[in-house]
Scaffold this motif. Structure first.
Motif, PDB file in Angstrom:
ATOM      1  N   GLN A  36       0.842  -1.193   0.000  1.00 15.87           N
ATOM      2  CA  GLN A  36       0.000   0.000   0.000  1.00 15.87           C
ATOM      3  C   GLN A  36       0.883   1.250   0.000  1.00 15.87           C
ATOM      4  OE1 GLN A  36      -3.535  -0.061   0.037  1.00 15.87           O
ATOM      5  NE2 GLN A  36      -3.161  -2.211  -0.391  1.00 15.87           N
ATOM      6  N   SER A  37       0.364   2.329  -0.561  1.00 12.62           N
ATOM      7  CA  SER A  37       1.071   3.607  -0.519  1.00 12.62           C
ATOM      8  C   SER A  37       1.146   4.090   0.922  1.00 12.62           C
ATOM      9  CB  SER A  37       0.335   4.649  -1.365  1.00 12.62           C
ATOM     10  OG  SER A  37       0.377   4.304  -2.724  1.00 12.62           O
ATOM     11  N   THR A  38       2.295   4.628   1.290  1.00 14.11           N
ATOM     12  CA  THR A  38       2.454   5.178   2.629  1.00 14.11           C
ATOM     13  C   THR A  38       2.483   6.708   2.609  1.00 14.11           C
ATOM     14  OG1 THR A  38       4.864   5.023   2.492  1.00 14.11           O
ATOM     15  CG2 THR A  38       3.695   3.147   3.469  1.00 14.11           C
ATOM     16  N   PRO A  62      -1.841   8.803  -4.383  1.00 22.02           N
ATOM     17  CA  PRO A  62      -2.378   7.447  -4.443  1.00 22.02           C
ATOM     18  C   PRO A  62      -3.859   7.502  -4.790  1.00 22.02           C
ATOM     19  CG  PRO A  62      -1.247   7.826  -2.352  1.00 22.02           C
ATOM     20  CD  PRO A  62      -1.365   9.152  -3.043  1.00 22.02           C
ATOM     21  N   VAL A  67      -1.398   5.140  -8.647  1.00 27.33           N
ATOM     22  CA  VAL A  67      -1.221   6.569  -8.396  1.00 27.33           C
ATOM     23  C   VAL A  67      -1.781   7.353  -9.580  1.00 27.33           C
ATOM     24  CG1 VAL A  67       0.814   6.241  -6.937  1.00 27.33           C
ATOM     25  CG2 VAL A  67       1.119   6.743  -9.367  1.00 27.33           C
ATOM     26  N   THR A 145       2.705   1.931  -6.117  1.00 27.82           N
ATOM     27  CA  THR A 145       2.449   2.621  -4.859  1.00 27.82           C
ATOM     28  C   THR A 145       3.280   3.896  -4.787  1.00 27.82           C
ATOM     29  OG1 THR A 145       4.208   1.445  -3.670  1.00 27.82           O
ATOM     30  CG2 THR A 145       2.009   0.439  -3.645  1.00 27.82           C
ATOM     31  N   LEU A 146       2.944   4.735  -3.826  1.00 28.87           N
ATOM     32  CA  LEU A 146       3.696   5.957  -3.560  1.00 28.87           C
ATOM     33  C   LEU A 146       4.219   5.862  -2.140  1.00 28.87           C
ATOM     34  CD1 LEU A 146       4.611   8.740  -4.526  1.00 28.87           C
ATOM     35  CD2 LEU A 146       2.472   9.668  -3.613  1.00 28.87           C
ATOM     36  N   ASP A 153       7.087   0.731  -5.867  1.00 27.50           N
ATOM     37  CA  ASP A 153       7.023   2.103  -5.349  1.00 27.50           C
ATOM     38  C   ASP A 153       7.625   3.074  -6.368  1.00 27.50           C
ATOM     39  OD1 ASP A 153       7.096   4.435  -3.838  1.00 27.50           O
ATOM     40  OD2 ASP A 153       8.454   3.635  -2.312  1.00 27.50           O
ATOM     41  N   ILE A 187       8.279  12.878  -2.561  1.00 26.52           N
ATOM     42  CA  ILE A 187       7.181  12.850  -1.587  1.00 26.52           C
ATOM     43  C   ILE A 187       7.100  14.209  -0.897  1.00 26.52           C
ATOM     44  CG2 ILE A 187       6.385  11.818   0.573  1.00 26.52           C
ATOM     45  CD1 ILE A 187       7.486   9.155  -0.450  1.00 26.52           C
TER      46      ILE A 187
END
Length: 189
Positions: A36-38, A62, A67, A145-146, A153, A187
Motif C-alpha cells: 500500500q502507498s504510505t 495514491p 497513483v 504505490t507511492l 514504489d 514525496i
C-alpha cells in the motif's frame, strides 16, 4: 438379507469419501496483502533536457489501484503528441536525461499501452499539447504505490516527457524519441 457385491463396493466408496476432509481454510496461511502507498502526495518539477524548453509541475497522489498524476507541461510544440513515462531511476543529471534509465518495470513486462494488456508499470498514454504548446496531464498508473519502499514504489523515480509519440508496440520503449523533460517524484513533506 443379501447385499450385492457392486452395491457393497459403492457403499464403501461413499463412506471413505465422506470421511476424507480437507483442512479448514482458517489453518492455511493468509495471502500477504498487496503493498500500500504510505505517502499522501508527491510533486514532480520537470526541467528541460536535450536542449528543449519543456518544463512543468505535476502532482502525484495514491488513487485506487495505483497513483494518479495531474498537472501541466509547457514549452512543447503546438498541437504535438509526446510519450510520457515513469522511468526506473530518479536521476535527471545527464543533459539528455539518459541517467533516468529505462521505463519503470518491476514485473519485467513487455512495453505496451496502459490499460490495454501487458505493459510496463511506468507506461502511460501519450500527452497532447494544445495550440499554445501546453499539455494537461491527467494519467493513472495502475499497480504501483507511492512510498513504502516496495518493488512497485514510484517515489524517487523519474518522469520523462519524450519528443515523439509512443507507438505502444516497439520494444523496449515505444520508439518515443529524445527526452525533452525530466523530473523526480518527490514525496511532499
Amino acid at each position: 438379507m443379501k447385499i450385492l457385491p457392486f452395491a457393497l463396493a459403492s457403499l464403501s466408496a461413499a463412506l471413505v469419501a465422506s470421511c476424507a476432509s480437507t483442512p479448514p481454510s482458517s489453518t492455511s496461511a493468509p495471502a500477504s496483502p498487496a503493498p500500500q502507498s504510505t505517502a499522501q502526495s508527491a510533486v514532480v518539477n520537470l526541467a528541460s533536457a536535450s536542449g528543449s524548453l519543456v518544463s512543468g509541475k505535476l502532482a502525484v497522489m495514491p488513487m485506487g489501484d495505483g497513483v494518479h498524476v495531474t498537472g501541466e507541461i509547457g514549452g512543447l510544440p503546438p498541437n504535438s503528441v509526446h510519450g510520457f513515462h515513469i522511468h526506473e531511476k530518479g536521476d535527471c543529471s545527464a543533459v539528455d536525461a539518459s541517467s533516468a534509465g529505462g521505463h519503470f518495470n518491476p514485473a519485467g513486462s513487455p512495453h505496451g499501452k496502459a490499460e490495454a494488456g501487458a505493459h510496463h508499470a511506468g507506461d502511460a498514454d501519450n500527452l497532447v499539447a494544445d495550440a499554445q504548446g501546453v499539455a494537461k496531464v491527467d494519467r493513472h498508473f495502475g499497480g504501483v504505490t507511492l512510498g513504502g519502499g516496495a518493488a512497485n514504489d514510484v517515489a524517487g523515480k523519474a518522469v520523462i516527457v519524450h519528443a515523439s509519440p509512443d507507438d505502444y508496440k516497439s520494444q523496449p520503449a515505444g520508439n518515443a524519441g529524445a527526452r525533452l523533460a525530466c523530473g523526480v517524484i518527490k514525496i511532499a513533506q
